[in-house]
Scaffold this active site. Structure first.
Site, mmCIF file in Angstrom:
data_model
loop_
_atom_site.group_PDB
_atom_site.id
_atom_site.type_symbol
_atom_site.label_atom_id
_atom_site.label_comp_id
_atom_site.label_asym_id
_atom_site.label_seq_id
_atom_site.Cartn_x
_atom_site.Cartn_y
_atom_site.Cartn_z
ATOM 1 N N SER A 295 22.769 50.211 48.836
ATOM 2 C CA SER A 295 24.046 49.774 48.714
ATOM 3 C C SER A 295 24.339 48.425 49.465
ATOM 4 C CB SER A 295 25.103 50.473 48.647
ATOM 5 O OG SER A 295 26.442 49.977 48.591
ATOM 6 N N HIS B 83 27.231 47.839 50.175
ATOM 7 C CA HIS B 83 28.454 48.032 50.710
ATOM 8 C C HIS B 83 27.739 48.438 52.278
ATOM 9 C CE1 HIS B 83 31.476 47.460 47.882
ATOM 10 N NE2 HIS B 83 30.937 47.817 47.055
ATOM 11 N N ASP C 40 34.682 45.050 47.255
ATOM 12 C CA ASP C 40 35.105 45.469 45.697
ATOM 13 C C ASP C 40 36.722 45.189 45.672
ATOM 14 O OD1 ASP C 40 32.923 46.615 44.620
ATOM 15 O OD2 ASP C 40 33.414 48.572 45.103
ATOM 16 N N GLU D 117 29.709 44.829 37.002
ATOM 17 C CA GLU D 117 30.971 45.104 37.920
ATOM 18 C C GLU D 117 31.725 44.110 38.397
ATOM 19 O OE1 GLU D 117 29.663 47.607 41.299
ATOM 20 O OE2 GLU D 117 28.800 48.816 40.205
ATOM 21 N N TRP E 95 34.324 43.539 39.602
ATOM 22 C CA TRP E 95 35.229 43.624 40.891
ATOM 23 C C TRP E 95 34.104 43.472 42.125
ATOM 24 C CZ3 TRP E 95 34.435 47.470 37.139
ATOM 25 C CH2 TRP E 95 33.407 48.402 37.561
ATOM 26 N N HIS E 96 32.850 43.602 42.032
ATOM 27 C CA HIS E 96 32.150 43.716 43.102
ATOM 28 C C HIS E 96 31.608 42.196 43.789
ATOM 29 C CE1 HIS E 96 28.810 45.697 45.749
ATOM 30 N NE2 HIS E 96 28.490 44.487 45.611
HETATM 31 ZN ZN ZN Z 1 31.194 47.425 45.103
#
Ligand code: ZN
Length: 186
Positions: free
Chosen positions: A97, A99, A106, A157, A159-160
């Site tokens: 990830s 993240h 996000d 995605e 929002w990412h």
């Molecule tokens: Zn994300």
């Protein structure tokens, strides 16, 4: 700090990768969660959100940032319980990830002061469109685009966003995802 690092299933950070320069987010977060981000990423996303919030009635906030390997592992376990093998399409396998690097954010929303915990893409089309067009000005790319699903291996995605610094403008203007950049130029 390597802001261009490619992180995906084929290029994982691995279990032992430690994110660097993490700072605690002090602006509003989704559900008032405690969130950490890489220092520069945080500085830039604050600027981005400040500008973005001028354009919408919806309040746009940081909804997710740094996630440790173990946190991602638990998220994955929960999602597998809920969705079975479909979980692998919508969540990064632990160690893979973005993240985990602290460079991914996000974004989330408050509508009429209510936190919207689930990302309902159709409810925020204008917001996501604005983000797509403007994120690069702050050094971010929308990492998992609709027309790149087969390349990134992730579903859309909007929002990412991922901090990459100056390269963001080049990627945006040429409609390239990070995988393509590495294929063509590195
Ligand atoms: Zn994300």
């Amino acid at each position: 700090m390597n802001y261009l690092r490619l992180i995906n299933k084929e290029n994982p950070l691995g279990k032992n990768y430690e994110a660097k320069n993490l700072v605690k987010v002090k602006i509003k977060t989704g559900g008032n969660k405690i969130i950490y981000l890489e220092k520069k990423t945080y500085k830039q996303v604050k600027k981005l959100l400040k500008e973005m919030n001028k354009h919408f009635d919806t309040e746009i906030v940081i909804d997710s940032g740094y996630r440790s390997y173990n946190y991602q592992l638990n998220l994955m376990r929960d999602l597998i319980k809920e969705k079975g093998t479909k979980a692998f399409k919508s969540l990064a396998y632990p160690g893979t990830s973005e993240h985990q690097s602290g460079l991914a954010v996000d974004i989330g929303f408050y509508k009429d002061d209510n936190y919207v915990p689930k990302f309902k893409v159709d409810d925020f089309l204008d917001e996501f469109e604005w983000l797509r067009k403007n994120a690069y000005k702050y050094g971010f790319i929308v990492r998992y685009e609709k027309d790149k699903e087969s390349i990134t291996g992730y579903i859309y995605e909007p929002w990412h966003i991922r901090y990459v610094g100056r390269l963001a403008q080049f990627l945006y203007e040429n409609n390239l995802c990070l995988e393509e950049y590495y294929d063509f130029f590195e």
